[in-house]
Design a protein around this motif. Sequence first.
Motif, PDB file in Angstrom:
ATOM      1  N   ALA A 153       0.891  -1.213  -0.361  1.00 18.43           N
ATOM      2  CA  ALA A 153      -0.143  -0.031  -0.477  1.00 18.43           C
ATOM      3  C   ALA A 153       0.700   1.344   0.269  1.00 18.43           C
ATOM      4  O   ALA A 153       0.325   2.516  -0.570  1.00 18.43           O
ATOM      5  N   GLN A 154       2.153   1.233   0.508  1.00 22.17           N
ATOM      6  CA  GLN A 154       3.229   2.347   0.694  1.00 22.17           C
ATOM      7  C   GLN A 154       3.710   2.784  -1.031  1.00 22.17           C
ATOM      8  O   GLN A 154       4.665   3.167  -1.264  1.00 22.17           O
ATOM      9  N   GLN A 155       3.997   1.153  -0.935  1.00 23.33           N
ATOM     10  CA  GLN A 155       4.859   1.673  -3.320  1.00 23.33           C
ATOM     11  C   GLN A 155       4.138   2.531  -4.277  1.00 23.33           C
ATOM     12  O   GLN A 155       2.892   2.308  -3.460  1.00 23.33           O
ATOM     13  N   GLU A 156       4.173   2.366  -4.866  1.00 24.74           N
ATOM     14  CA  GLU A 156       4.278   2.850  -6.291  1.00 24.74           C
ATOM     15  C   GLU A 156       3.761   1.322  -6.474  1.00 24.74           C
ATOM     16  O   GLU A 156       4.120   1.035  -7.253  1.00 24.74           O
ATOM     17  N   THR A 157       1.937   2.158  -6.587  1.00 23.04           N
ATOM     18  CA  THR A 157       1.584   0.904  -7.772  1.00 23.04           C
ATOM     19  C   THR A 157       0.966   1.097  -9.045  1.00 23.04           C
ATOM     20  O   THR A 157      -0.282   0.787  -9.156  1.00 23.04           O
ATOM     21  N   SER A 158       1.498   2.425  -9.599  1.00 23.55           N
ATOM     22  CA  SER A 158       0.958   2.862 -10.664  1.00 23.55           C
ATOM     23  C   SER A 158       0.721   1.459 -11.732  1.00 23.55           C
ATOM     24  O   SER A 158       1.384   0.472 -11.921  1.00 23.55           O
ATOM     25  N   LEU A 159      -0.679   1.309 -13.040  1.00 23.96           N
ATOM     26  CA  LEU A 159       0.051   0.439 -13.635  1.00 23.96           C
ATOM     27  C   LEU A 159       1.390   0.259 -14.593  1.00 23.96           C
ATOM     28  O   LEU A 159       1.152  -0.824 -14.711  1.00 23.96           O
ATOM     29  N   GLU A 160       1.230   1.417 -15.240  1.00 30.51           N
ATOM     30  CA  GLU A 160       2.416   1.213 -15.460  1.00 30.51           C
ATOM     31  C   GLU A 160       4.094   0.641 -14.897  1.00 30.51           C
ATOM     32  O   GLU A 160       4.751  -0.211 -14.984  1.00 30.51           O
ATOM     33  N   THR A 161       3.893   1.291 -13.442  1.00 30.62           N
ATOM     34  CA  THR A 161       4.326  -0.114 -12.474  1.00 30.62           C
ATOM     35  C   THR A 161       4.607  -1.063 -12.511  1.00 30.62           C
ATOM     36  O   THR A 161       6.000  -1.596 -12.721  1.00 30.62           O
ATOM     37  N   MET A 162       3.351  -1.209 -12.410  1.00 33.10           N
ATOM     38  CA  MET A 162       3.459  -2.586 -11.869  1.00 33.10           C
ATOM     39  C   MET A 162       3.459  -4.150 -13.115  1.00 33.10           C
ATOM     40  O   MET A 162       4.230  -5.208 -13.234  1.00 33.10           O
ATOM     41  N   GLN A 163       3.335  -3.119 -14.731  1.00 33.60           N
ATOM     42  CA  GLN A 163       3.529  -3.706 -15.800  1.00 33.60           C
ATOM     43  C   GLN A 163       4.995  -4.406 -15.882  1.00 33.60           C
ATOM     44  O   GLN A 163       5.156  -4.940 -16.192  1.00 33.60           O
ATOM     45  N   MET A 164       6.072  -3.057 -15.777  1.00 33.66           N
ATOM     46  CA  MET A 164       7.619  -3.126 -15.809  1.00 33.66           C
ATOM     47  C   MET A 164       8.005  -4.669 -14.338  1.00 33.66           C
ATOM     48  O   MET A 164       8.343  -5.564 -14.804  1.00 33.66           O
ATOM     49  N   HIS A 165       7.095  -4.375 -13.647  1.00 37.22           N
ATOM     50  CA  HIS A 165       7.974  -5.501 -12.258  1.00 37.22           C
ATOM     51  C   HIS A 165       6.868  -6.478 -12.864  1.00 37.22           C
ATOM     52  O   HIS A 165       7.734  -7.317 -12.624  1.00 37.22           O
ATOM     53  N   GLY A 166       5.972  -6.720 -13.173  1.00 39.20           N
ATOM     54  CA  GLY A 166       5.600  -8.022 -13.953  1.00 39.20           C
ATOM     55  C   GLY A 166       6.438  -9.091 -14.468  1.00 39.20           C
ATOM     56  O   GLY A 166       6.661  -9.532 -14.274  1.00 39.20           O
ATOM     57  N   ARG A 167       6.567  -7.765 -15.732  1.00 41.03           N
ATOM     58  CA  ARG A 167       7.039  -8.175 -16.898  1.00 41.03           C
ATOM     59  C   ARG A 167       9.084  -8.576 -16.505  1.00 41.03           C
ATOM     60  O   ARG A 167       9.700  -9.734 -16.843  1.00 41.03           O
ATOM     61  N   ASP A 168       9.506  -7.554 -15.483  1.00 36.14           N
ATOM     62  CA  ASP A 168      10.617  -8.128 -15.129  1.00 36.14           C
ATOM     63  C   ASP A 168      10.955  -9.387 -14.178  1.00 36.14           C
ATOM     64  O   ASP A 168      11.702 -10.760 -14.669  1.00 36.14           O
ATOM     65  N   LEU A 169       9.986 -10.074 -13.309  1.00 38.40           N
ATOM     66  CA  LEU A 169       9.727 -11.434 -13.039  1.00 38.40           C
ATOM     67  C   LEU A 169       9.482 -12.373 -14.294  1.00 38.40           C
ATOM     68  O   LEU A 169      10.341 -13.572 -13.871  1.00 38.40           O
ATOM     69  N   TRP A 170       8.257 -11.663 -15.309  1.00 42.70           N
ATOM     70  CA  TRP A 170       8.085 -12.970 -15.847  1.00 42.70           C
ATOM     71  C   TRP A 170       9.344 -13.024 -16.828  1.00 42.70           C
ATOM     72  O   TRP A 170       9.914 -14.691 -16.821  1.00 42.70           O
ATOM     73  N   ASN A 171       9.600 -12.208 -17.457  1.00 43.67           N
ATOM     74  CA  ASN A 171      11.274 -12.724 -17.738  1.00 43.67           C
ATOM     75  C   ASN A 171      11.774 -13.427 -17.276  1.00 43.67           C
ATOM     76  O   ASN A 171      13.310 -13.753 -17.852  1.00 43.67           O
ATOM     77  N   SER A 172      12.661 -12.980 -15.863  1.00 42.74           N
ATOM     78  CA  SER A 172      12.909 -13.648 -14.514  1.00 42.74           C
ATOM     79  C   SER A 172      12.616 -15.069 -14.914  1.00 42.74           C
ATOM     80  O   SER A 172      13.612 -15.740 -15.023  1.00 42.74           O
ATOM     81  N   VAL A 173      11.738 -15.393 -14.486  1.00 38.33           N
ATOM     82  CA  VAL A 173      11.199 -16.837 -14.467  1.00 38.33           C
ATOM     83  C   VAL A 173      11.265 -17.707 -15.825  1.00 38.33           C
ATOM     84  O   VAL A 173      12.076 -18.817 -16.216  1.00 38.33           O
ATOM     85  N   TYR A 174      11.034 -16.693 -17.010  1.00 37.19           N
ATOM     86  CA  TYR A 174      10.795 -17.429 -18.037  1.00 37.19           C
ATOM     87  C   TYR A 174      11.977 -16.984 -19.056  1.00 37.19           C
ATOM     88  O   TYR A 174      11.687 -17.458 -20.616  1.00 37.19           O
TER      89      TYR A 174
END
Length: 268
Positions: A153-174
């Motif tokens: 709740a205290q972190q930056e949770t804009s759509l663009e930020t979450m898309q970036m974090h999600g893609r970073d993790l996705w790329n790490s896993v795959y």
Amino acid sequence: MSIHLSASTKLAIAKRTHVAHGFRQDATEQQTRETIARARVILQNHARDRSRWFIVLAAIYTSLNAPLCVQAVWREVAADITASEARLTAGKSMRDAVLKCMPFLGVPRVLGSISALTKEQRLTFSRDAGHADTTAVAKAIDPVWRSLQSSRAQQETSLETMQMHGRDLWNSVYAPDGLASRLLDKLSSWHPDLGNVITTTAYGYNLSATEHVDRINTSAIAVACLRSEEDVPAQLTSHIYGLLKAGATEEHANDIMRVVDLIRTGVL
């Protein structure tokens, strides 16, 4: 980085995906404690922080829809840790571990586990604060309880930020990147929103948060949940690769699967 699974790990993934269920929802508290203790011995062989053995067990019992066992795991954790700050840290880690099961197990089982865990943790922290177990406990421990709240709740949770974090993790896993991109293209061919929903919501908002459950334990949760799901070998294999890319060993992955099977069949 090229990673290849050994023949023994491939056999373990394929082995008895429809395991006969011997897991006892009606096990006594003593039987559950004994199972937890035996599982702990196996899991502690791999934890970078040996005090975080409970993360995988929380995921396994959530997978099995066993909220009372999730509570039992927390009681063992709380009994081990006497320092209040360390207990709070462990409490945050365990609650985040259950939350991170959601992309693999769905909302209902996570709700059952996290509500039971919250109830048990409230009792623990109310006792730490010197309050009796009464209806006034929740109000009495509010300052402590607020410190348990998620940092999301205290972190930056804009759509663009979450898309970036999600893609970073996705790329790490795959990884490598070519494979990660091809998988997203395939998901989009099935439904135009599927890839974005998975990477932004599941990976971005949920799985990418690593303050309380780090990258390697996030993949360990995925392996535990998908092994419990019984017949999703392709997804299980992908997340075993993700676990290895995070720095774990094949032995770690195999032991997670072994603990799942032993608990689910009532052997452990």
